[in-house]
Design a protein around this motif. Structure first.
Motif, short mmCIF file in Angstrom:
data_model
loop_
_atom_site.label_atom_id
_atom_site.label_comp_id
_atom_site.label_asym_id
_atom_site.label_seq_id
_atom_site.Cartn_x
_atom_site.Cartn_y
_atom_site.Cartn_z
N VAL A 320 1.06 -1.19 0.08
CA VAL A 320 0.06 0.17 0.10
C VAL A 320 0.99 1.36 0.00
O VAL A 320 1.85 1.38 0.82
N THR A 321 0.51 2.04 -0.75
CA THR A 321 1.47 3.46 -0.84
C THR A 321 0.53 4.50 -0.08
O THR A 321 -0.63 4.66 -0.55
N VAL A 322 1.08 4.98 0.96
CA VAL A 322 0.72 6.15 1.84
C VAL A 322 0.84 7.18 1.15
O VAL A 322 1.52 7.72 0.90
N LYS A 323 -0.24 8.05 0.81
CA LYS A 323 -0.35 9.18 0.05
C LYS A 323 -1.01 10.58 1.19
O LYS A 323 -1.94 10.32 2.13
N SER A 324 -0.10 11.52 1.12
CA SER A 324 -0.58 12.67 1.83
C SER A 324 -1.90 13.24 1.09
O SER A 324 -2.21 13.08 0.04
N ASP A 325 -2.39 14.39 1.84
CA ASP A 325 -3.59 15.11 1.23
C ASP A 325 -3.18 15.95 0.18
O ASP A 325 -3.92 15.87 -1.07
N MET A 326 -1.97 16.50 0.23
CA MET A 326 -1.33 17.43 -0.99
C MET A 326 -1.18 16.54 -2.06
O MET A 326 -1.22 16.92 -3.30
N ALA A 327 -0.45 15.37 -1.85
CA ALA A 327 -0.11 14.45 -2.84
C ALA A 327 -1.51 13.88 -3.61
O ALA A 327 -1.39 13.89 -5.03
N ARG A 328 -2.52 13.69 -3.02
CA ARG A 328 -3.85 13.24 -3.74
C ARG A 328 -4.20 14.46 -4.43
O ARG A 328 -4.98 14.27 -5.55
N ILE A 329 -4.29 15.58 -4.07
CA ILE A 329 -4.71 16.88 -4.91
C ILE A 329 -3.68 17.22 -6.04
O ILE A 329 -4.42 17.51 -7.05
N GLY A 376 -18.29 5.99 4.41
CA GLY A 376 -17.45 6.70 5.46
C GLY A 376 -16.03 7.26 5.24
O GLY A 376 -15.31 7.40 6.26
N LEU A 377 -15.36 6.81 3.95
CA LEU A 377 -14.13 7.14 3.93
C LEU A 377 -13.92 8.80 3.33
O LEU A 377 -14.53 9.23 2.62
N LEU A 378 -12.98 9.33 4.06
CA LEU A 378 -12.81 10.58 4.14
C LEU A 378 -11.54 10.91 3.21
O LEU A 378 -10.30 10.27 3.46
N LEU A 379 -11.71 11.62 1.88
CA LEU A 379 -10.83 11.79 1.30
C LEU A 379 -10.83 13.43 0.88
O LEU A 379 -11.90 14.07 0.68
N PRO A 380 -9.80 14.28 0.83
CA PRO A 380 -9.95 15.66 0.73
C PRO A 380 -10.47 15.97 -0.87
O PRO A 380 -9.99 15.42 -1.58
N GLY A 381 -11.23 17.08 -0.78
CA GLY A 381 -11.94 17.44 -2.02
C GLY A 381 -10.66 18.44 -2.73
O GLY A 381 -9.88 19.17 -2.10
N ASN A 382 -10.69 18.42 -3.89
CA ASN A 382 -9.86 19.34 -4.80
C ASN A 382 -10.52 20.45 -5.34
O ASN A 382 -11.12 20.23 -6.30
N PRO A 383 -10.44 21.69 -5.20
CA PRO A 383 -11.21 22.89 -5.59
C PRO A 383 -10.79 22.96 -7.03
O PRO A 383 -11.59 23.59 -7.79
#
Length: 569
Positions: A320-329, A376-383
């Motif tokens: 599993v690759t752990v990604k930060s919120d900024m990396a996902r955006i 219920g999975l929380l992922l950051p939204g990308n504006p």
């Protein structure tokens, strides 16, 4: 049931639950119990009907369920609820805190202040007593410590304390925030893996991984709130230090080496310095409160080490690759919603919206589609993908596909999120769902209710043309600008030629009459006389030196004659 009777029943239920928990060694505050009662009633799996009055069996069932949840020490959901209640009860805005702090300080010092102002001391002993009261008031007002401790009766370096406290507190919160974010990223990666492999769902069900993610995300949000307040404190302190230096420099320029300075020049500076000093102390107290609040929030993270030791986490993170919120955006930064695909929906983008960063995004900026579709999975939204406006609310999404899916039927996903929040009551505050559950609005979110009415300011190129004369011209032929013509018409209308004019003068009006007089100016007349002559003689100049004294205690005056000679003039 009347409102007063319903309130009495609810208070009795809360009291009974608190007593039942106390018998098992668990002390729960009334606020936590009340929140838990509401959470149990909202959960549809418990079978409570909100439209009918609770009977005795319902009350017994409610008490039993609430006590069971409050005694579950290995439940991240309970820790999250306790954390939310603690933060809501102890956190307040900067303005409200300083106002309350000043009010409490004034109430405590009111008695000694009146003793000082009402004192009419004349004797030596009374004046010494008054002096001690003034010193005690200054020490208590400044917060330096107890006036009975002789070591405290000295000047304190408040700006220096703030210079040390602010960086230390900021570094501590930054480190805690980094640890919480890393843990949230790992939980999110594991839950993504589970969503792609349904067979792992039963294995992780006892671990309550989603509840742990909600707990650490709520902790992260609270830390960011406190950190924002501390940054504001740092900015205020920097500004006050500059003001303090400017006031002290101005005071030095006024005093310099003068033996006496007018009070009208220095007293305003003294008052400004006192105000700055009190502001420094306010910032010190505020930093201390925020630091204690941050420390106490760590107490609600105990279940993570019990449920998810490092061995379990490393085993779940295989492949599993752990990604930060900024990396996902950044992964989906280039994706954009195509406006032609949505003719009846409003989408906003950074380059077309002036207040893009100020829009209040629903679900604290998390992707609503991902949360609803994955239970219920929380992922950051990308504006940058686009912000959707639906019924005066704004939504962001983690991917363009998620945005398209949500836009097809927004109400379906909104209802799914609402139903999920009924099962996990901590989501009401975590995702800011207080509009759907108006009875559970925390104080920290009541301040932001008005922000829901922020409307986007769109930018576009536009041009308009205005006619030279919008209305038809109107000419008033009877208008007259000449005052003499107006006077003539007035006399004509009054018909004064056939009337007798009388005037009356009173005591109040005789000073207002217009008087005029005619005088002849005086002629300028001059005469010629003899001229006076004079000669310059030396003016005597005698000074006495040494009156200010010197290194000796005895003063000796020396008479110095500085009169110039006649031939030198």
């Amino acid at each position: 049931m009347p409102p007063t009777q319903a309130e009495s029943v609810i208070k009795n239920i809360i009291r009974e639950i608190g007593q039942e928990c106390a018998t098992h060694g668990e002390i729960a505050s009334e606020t936590v119990v009340a929140f838990m009662v509401k959470a149990v009633v909202l959960d549809p799996s418990n079978g409570f009907n909100m439209d009918r009055t609770l009977i005795k069996s319902d009350v017994q069932k409610l008490v039993k369920l609430c006590v069971a949840r409050l005694l579950d020490s290995k439940n991240p959901s309970l820790d999250t609820i306790k954390m939310q209640v603690y933060f809501d009860m102890n956190y307040t805005s900067r303005e409200d805190f300083l106002e309350e702090h000043h009010r409490v300080l004034e109430s405590r010092l009111g008695a000694i202040s009146r003793e000082i102002t009402d004192n009419r001391a004349c004797a030596r002993e009374e004046l010494e007593s008054l002096y001690r009261k003034i010193v005690s008031y200054v020490l208590l007002r400044s917060g330096l410590g107890s006036p009975t401790d002789i070591k405290i009766v000295r000047e304190a370096t408040v700006p220096a304390i703030l210079h040390e406290a602010i960086p230390t507190t900021t570094q501590h919160i930054d480190s805690q925030l980094q640890i919480a974010q890393d843990q949230a990223f790992r939980y999110t990666a594991i839950l993504e893996k589970v969503s792609k492999n349904p067979l792992m769902t039963k294995e992780l069900e006892p671990y309550m991984l989603k509840e742990a993610l909600y707990n650490i995300r709520q902790y992260e949000i609270f830390l960011q709130t406190v950190l924002s307040d501390i940054i504001t404190c740092a900015q205020e302190v920097e500004m006050m230090i500059k003001q303090l230096a400017a006031q002290l420099e101005q005071l030095k320029m006024i005093v310099k080496s003068k033996t006496a300075v007018p009070t009208s020049q220095v007293f305003p500076i003294f008052i400004a310095l006192a105000s700055l000093w009190m502001s420094f102390q306010d910032e010190t107290v505020l930093i201390s409160v925020l630091s204690n609040l941050t420390t106490n929030l760590e107490l609600f993270l105990g279940t993570h080490e019990l449920l998810f030791p490092e061995k379990v986490i490393h085993g779940l993170l295989d492949d599993v690759t752990v990604k930060s919120d900024m990396a996902r955006i950044k992964e989906h930064m280039d994706e954009r919603v195509h406006l032609p695909d949505f003719r009846k929906m409003d989408w906003f983008f950074p380059e077309t919206t002036a207040n893009f960063d100020k829009l209040l995004i629903q679900y604290r900026g998390f992707c609503g589609y991902t949360f609803a579709s994955t239970d219920g999975l929380l992922l950051p939204g990308n504006p940058s993908i686009g912000i959707l406006k639906h019924k005066e609310k704004y939504y962001t999404f983690s991917t363009r596909d998620a945005a398209y899916s949500f836009a097809e039927n927004p109400e379906r996903y909104i209802n799914l999120i609402k139903e999920k929040a009924k099962k996990n009551a901590e989501l009401i505050q975590l995702l800011e769902l207080h509009q759907q559950f108006e009875t559970l609005i925390p104080y920290s979110q009541m301040r932001d209710v008005d922000k829901h009415y922020i409307k986007p300011i769109t930018k576009c190129e536009n041009s308009t043309q205005t006619d030279t004369h919008i209305l038809p011209p109107t000419t008033v032929r009877s208008y007259e600008w000449n005052e003499w013509e107006l006077r003539r018409q007035a006399i004509k209308l009054a018909n004064l030629r056939q009337k007798m004019t009388r005037s009356v003068q009173t005591d109040l009006s005789h000073m207002r009459r217009e008087n005029s007089s005619q005088v002849y100016p005086l002629k300028e007349v001059g005469t010629q006389s003899k001229r006076d002559g004079n000669s310059g003689v030396p003016r005597p100049q005698i000074f006495i030196a040494g009156l200010r004294g010197g290194q000796t205690k005895t003063t000796h005056g020396v008479k110095v004659n500085l009169t110039r000679a006649v031939d030198e003039t």
